[in-house]
Motif scaffolding. Structure first.
Motif: not given
Length: 188
Positions: A81, A83, A91, A143-144, A146-147, A150-151, A154
């Protein structure tokens, strides 16, 4: 381990030779040991010195440079990931997630089964049929994932002829339902 004991025994024997004053030139002692090692390697493809030097130490036949033990490292593939991007400071989407997984509009991530295109010739028809299905990820994995994106990845997508169109809605579950429930007909 064997190489280390061989080296220590060879050095010990060289020290004994130097102490007994049979050989006063250290480079001559090293060359004698190297010559004997080379002769034994070419004679029977095992590493064995005469008992007068250090006993017998059998080792696989390889060249001299490969006898030094090196640790074998198997790099496992990781999905990292990022960041912060070095260029924009924001990100970054992990491309491996986008390649391997698909996100449904209600938040669930799905994936294909592992090995579904490998060695199909030896799998039974039932097994090949089972491998064609998709698998849902659990809540922790969703959840992982999704992190890790990026948007952009999603948000909902509206594609033409989307094969996953029936699965983008989950109306039978209370928390993801968008349309109101149909009321049952009144009793008479």
């Amino acid at each position: 381990m064997m190489i280390r004991s061989f080296v220590f025994q060879g050095l010990r024997k060289a020290g004994q030779l130097m102490a007994s004053k049979t050989l006063t030139n250290p480079s001559r002692t090293v060359s004698i040991l190297a010559n004997q090692l080379q002769q034994n390697l070419t004679s029977n493809n095992t590493l064995s010195l005469s008992p007068s030097l250090c006993g017998t130490v059998p080792v696989k036949p390889l060249n001299l440079l490969s006898r030094i033990p090196t640790p074998v490292m198997f790099e496992q593939r990781r999905t990292l990931l990022n960041k912060y991007s070095l260029y924009t400071g924001r990100r970054v989407t992990n491309e491996e997630v986008v390649k391997r997984f698909f996100r449904l509009n209600w938040g669930m991530w799905i994936r294909v089964k592992a090995g579904r295109e490998k060695r199909l010739w030896r799998k039974t028809g039932k097994n090949r049929k089972r491998l064609r299905y998709h698998v849902m990820c659990n809540a922790t994995q969703c959840t992982l994932l999704d992190k890790m994106v990026t948007k952009f990845w999603r948000r909902e997508r509206f594609l033409v002829n989307d094969p996953y169109a029936p699965y983008h809605k989950r109306e039978n579950f209370v928390y993801t339902r968008k349309a109101p429930l149909d009321l049952p007909p009144p009793r008479q």
